[in-house]
Design an enzyme around this catalytic site. Sequence first.
Site, PDB file in Angstrom:
ATOM      1  N   ARG A 231       4.815   6.358  14.601  1.00  0.00           N
ATOM      2  CA  ARG A 231       4.734   6.832  13.224  1.00  0.00           C
ATOM      3  C   ARG A 231       4.129   8.228  13.170  1.00  0.00           C
ATOM      4  O   ARG A 231       3.096   8.481  13.784  1.00  0.00           O
ATOM      5  CB  ARG A 231       3.845   5.830  12.478  1.00  0.00           C
ATOM      6  CG  ARG A 231       3.740   6.033  11.020  1.00  0.00           C
ATOM      7  CD  ARG A 231       2.861   4.954  10.413  1.00  0.00           C
ATOM      8  NE  ARG A 231       1.722   5.611   9.804  1.00  0.00           N
ATOM      9  CZ  ARG A 231       0.942   5.066   8.875  1.00  0.00           C
ATOM     10  NH1 ARG A 231       1.150   3.835   8.462  1.00  0.00           N
ATOM     11  NH2 ARG A 231      -0.051   5.739   8.363  1.00  0.00           N
TER      12      ARG A 231
ATOM     13  N   HIS B 234       4.724   0.242   0.219  1.00  0.00           N
ATOM     14  CA  HIS B 234       5.457  -0.568   1.191  1.00  0.00           C
ATOM     15  C   HIS B 234       4.568  -1.665   1.749  1.00  0.00           C
ATOM     16  O   HIS B 234       3.336  -1.628   1.577  1.00  0.00           O
ATOM     17  CB  HIS B 234       6.032   0.298   2.320  1.00  0.00           C
ATOM     18  CG  HIS B 234       5.001   1.044   3.098  1.00  0.00           C
ATOM     19  ND1 HIS B 234       4.385   2.180   2.620  1.00  0.00           N
ATOM     20  CD2 HIS B 234       4.446   0.813   4.309  1.00  0.00           C
ATOM     21  CE1 HIS B 234       3.513   2.624   3.498  1.00  0.00           C
ATOM     22  NE2 HIS B 234       3.512   1.802   4.542  1.00  0.00           N
TER      23      HIS B 234
ATOM     24  N   HIS C  36       0.830  -1.212   0.000  1.00  0.00           N
ATOM     25  CA  HIS C  36       0.000   0.000   0.000  1.00  0.00           C
ATOM     26  C   HIS C  36       0.859   1.254   0.000  1.00  0.00           C
ATOM     27  O   HIS C  36       2.055   1.218   0.296  1.00  0.00           O
ATOM     28  CB  HIS C  36      -0.921   0.028   1.223  1.00  0.00           C
ATOM     29  CG  HIS C  36      -0.184   0.119   2.537  1.00  0.00           C
ATOM     30  ND1 HIS C  36       0.512  -0.921   3.075  1.00  0.00           N
ATOM     31  CD2 HIS C  36      -0.046   1.148   3.403  1.00  0.00           C
ATOM     32  CE1 HIS C  36       1.050  -0.550   4.223  1.00  0.00           C
ATOM     33  NE2 HIS C  36       0.744   0.716   4.437  1.00  0.00           N
TER      34      HIS C  36
ATOM     35  N   ASP D 277       0.415   4.796   2.077  1.00  0.00           N
ATOM     36  CA  ASP D 277      -0.378   5.092   3.276  1.00  0.00           C
ATOM     37  C   ASP D 277      -1.633   5.916   2.975  1.00  0.00           C
ATOM     38  O   ASP D 277      -1.556   6.968   2.318  1.00  0.00           O
ATOM     39  CB  ASP D 277       0.480   5.833   4.314  1.00  0.00           C
ATOM     40  CG  ASP D 277       1.451   4.885   4.995  1.00  0.00           C
ATOM     41  OD1 ASP D 277       1.076   3.721   5.247  1.00  0.00           O
ATOM     42  OD2 ASP D 277       2.590   5.310   5.262  1.00  0.00           O
TER      43      ASP D 277
END
Length: 282
Positions: A273, A258, A108, A110
């Site tokens: 994150r 990723h 995907h 993000d």
Amino acid sequence: MVVVKSNNYKFITAKPFAPNLGAEIYGVDLSIPVPDEQFVEVQQAFLDYQVLFFKDQNVIPPEQHVLFGKRFGPLHAHPAAPTMKGQPEIFEIHATKDSKIANGEFWHSDVSCDEEPPLGTMLQIQIAPPCGGDTMFSNMYMAYDNLSKPLKSLVEGLTALHSSEHIYKGRYSDRGKSDQEIHCPEAVHPVVRTHPKTGRKALFINRTFTTRINELSESESDSVLEMLFKHAEHLDYQIRFRWSLNDMAFWDNRCCMHRAIWDYWPEERKGRRVTIKGERPV
Ligand code: SIN
């Protein structure tokens, strides 16, 4: 360890990770404010390499992580994920022996289901399993560049729906986020986008969120999407990053996908994150 100084940076060292994608960054301490002269070079390296791996780091204090992210632009609020206690701008990635899912297990970019998907994501891994838990990245400039001419002209005219209900609904219920508290956005984006800073074209579809090509019939859309997913996931465009404790990865969602590998159950993996708001893809 011998660090090869591979380019003209003066205030950071960028060591290419692989010929196709990524660089390891040395000499930058992210636990304190990054001096302007280093920051300018980090910005350039981000455009040059698409994914940066900041090595030899200490735990980055949450406030510092947020401040570093904000130097690239306003932060993006995740529509569904749990945040760190007292730090609403930090999304905690956490998989344990009791987890139902681990974050990011399929290819995907993000939150590509947002109208303005995040420009980039900064993840520091602070609890790592004894082995495993790697993250894979794939270069979407290369995926576009390597399409044949007829396919390039087909995909350049197409738009695709990116949806998220099938991903986010129920996903974080075991981490205290009920479906009433979350939001499941969907958005239409071009299948090929132009990076606003480099001017390069990148394929912008992914197996997690992209559900339909609008200009095709349903069966054509399914077939073309499957072909594009396979193409974008080709080994030639990929790298696989093995984390050391406190490494911080910073990836460009506009030109990379990723995928996190959950091969370490029942061991634990945890990270923080910060995600930077992007612009509407064009
Ligand atoms: C993600 O942000 O998609 C997860 C990446 C990772 O856990 O390595």
